[in-house]
Design an enzyme around this catalytic site. Structure first.
Site, mmCIF file in Angstrom:
data_model
loop_
_atom_site.group_PDB
_atom_site.id
_atom_site.type_symbol
_atom_site.label_atom_id
_atom_site.label_comp_id
_atom_site.label_asym_id
_atom_site.label_seq_id
_atom_site.Cartn_x
_atom_site.Cartn_y
_atom_site.Cartn_z
ATOM 1 C CE1 TYR A 80 -18.390 -34.549 -43.593
ATOM 2 C CE2 TYR A 80 -16.876 -36.382 -43.442
ATOM 3 C CZ TYR A 80 -17.164 -35.060 -43.239
ATOM 4 O OH TYR A 80 -16.234 -34.236 -42.687
ATOM 5 C CE LYS A 121 -24.829 -21.778 -36.631
ATOM 6 N NZ LYS A 121 -24.073 -20.866 -35.765
ATOM 7 C CG ASP A 153 -21.482 -21.147 -33.558
ATOM 8 O OD1 ASP A 153 -22.274 -22.002 -33.131
ATOM 9 O OD2 ASP A 153 -21.853 -20.026 -33.922
ATOM 10 C CG ASP A 174 -14.111 -35.136 -40.244
ATOM 11 O OD1 ASP A 174 -13.103 -35.527 -39.619
ATOM 12 O OD2 ASP A 174 -14.150 -35.065 -41.485
ATOM 13 C CG ASP A 224 -9.049 -33.669 -37.035
ATOM 14 O OD1 ASP A 224 -9.421 -34.811 -36.709
ATOM 15 O OD2 ASP A 224 -8.486 -33.428 -38.120
#
Ligand code: NAI
Length: 335
Positions: free
Chosen positions: A124, A171, A204, A228, A232
């Site tokens: 970002y 990751k 994941d 982010d 959600d």
């Protein structure tokens, strides 16, 4: 005691849900002196970022803000004002408590977890460019300073709020340098907090575990992009984006906002659900030391959900307008 607070109503459904929150907080008897910064197109004699500058100046003065959503054009146009505000005010920690709300249909019950998301860097950072036509690059920036800062924030938060376990999400098996540095910084901080269990999980796998067994989690500590996306997903476990509050916290300022966007499809229809911005304003009241009012507002919202008679249409079975829902919460405050 009166508190000066910046209000950034935003656009789309933002002004509608913020007005609802203002009415409810006033009914709860909290003395808030609002400094309202409306989203307006810049006048001809103003620079393009005039709105952003006014909002930042106001938050520098008040140190606390409640914010509605702001629309970001996709793939073109101005940079995200949401991201710009977080970066310019150095709101380095994004906090998203996720709890199920009584009476709201949700996939799971007894969910109580918190996502702590690094808010200033990662993909970002907005550093993107075209190398040659057809080849573009976006830089994932991870620094020792920001990673250590968010790790300390998460462990301090866990200790202060009686949380027992932190999972760092990464990751680093693939992004060995960037996510690797993030993990290294957290591990160095974790050893200073032997009272908090520390675990690591690949992003994941975390996405799957959140769906299979979300109750195993207490605090999740994430870089910006993973935070982010997974916040959600976590909201989806408890009935969706309309149910989840969020706080953006820095050393000198705090900004409270709903997780959802400006919902252009329903803007101006008077049917938006103000719950997320209301629960964000409850976090704001706690931040301001108004714990008793915060408790009363949260309980009034839960009461309206338990009763199920005045729910907005995004909730299955809901038929009420924003104004009817707001009136029901105000009535519940008095009961
Ligand atoms: P969105 O959250 O605005 O809408 C997704 C769906 O959820 C829509 O069907 C909408 O009607 C519904 N919805 C959202 N909030 C609701 C509420 N309070 N009550 C009832 N229904 C609600 O997400 P979308 O469409 O991806 O984004 C629209 C715009 O919002 C974009 O420009 C995006 O950049 C911006 N955005 C701003 C955020 C912020 O200001 N923090 C966060 C997310 C998106």
């Amino acid at each position: 005691m009166s508190h000066k607070v910046t209000l950034i109503p935003g656009d789309g459904i933002g002004p509608e849900v913020c007005e609802s929150a203002q009415r409810i907080l006033a009914a709860a008897g909290v003395d808030l002196d609002w400094e309202v910064i409306p989203r307006e197109e810049p006048r001809e004699d103003e620079e393009p970022d005039a709105f952003l500058r006014k909002a930042i100046e106001s938050v520098h003065r008040t140190r606390v803000a409640l914010k509605g959503p702001l629309t970001t054009p996709i793939g073109k146009g101005h940079r995200s004002l949401n991201v710009a505000l977080r970066q310019e005010l150095e709101l380095f920690a994004n906090l998203r408590p996720v709890r199920d709300v009584p009476g709201v249909p949700s996939l799971f019950r007894d969910i109580d977890l918190v996502l702590v998301r690094e808010n200033t860097e990662d993909l970002y950072s907005g550093v993107e460019h075209q190398v040659v036509p057809g080849v573009v690059v976006s830089l994932k920036i991870i620094t020792e300073k920001a990673s250590t800062r968010i790790a300390k924030f998460a462990f301090d938060y866990a200790r202060k709020h009686g949380r027992k376990k932190i999972h760092a999400i990464h990751k680093a098996n693939i992004m060995k340098v960037t996510d690797g540095l993030f993990l290294e910084c957290i591990r160095r901080v974790a050893v200073e907090y032997p009272d908090i269990q520390y675990r690591e999980l690949i992003v994941d796998n975390t996405a799957m575990q959140l769906v299979l067994n979300p109750r195993q989690f207490d605090v999740l500590l994430l870089t910006n992009l993973y935070g982010d996306i997974l916040s959600d997903q976590a909201a989806g476990l408890v009935g969706g984006l309309g149910m989840v509050p969020s706080a953006n916290l820095g050393r000198d300022a705090a900004l409270f906002e709903a997780v959802h966007g400006s919902a252009p499809d329903i803007a101006g229809k008077g049917i938006a659900n103000p719950t997320a911005v209301l629960l964000s304003s409850v976090l704001m009241l706690e931040h301001l030391g108004e714990e008793s009012a915060a408790h009363r507002v949260r309980e009034a919202v839960f009461h309206v959900y338990r009763e199920g008679k005045h729910l907005t249409r995004d909730i299955p079975g809901g038929q009420s307008s924003t104004a009817e829902f707001t009136g029901a919460v105000i009535a519940a405050l008095g009961s």
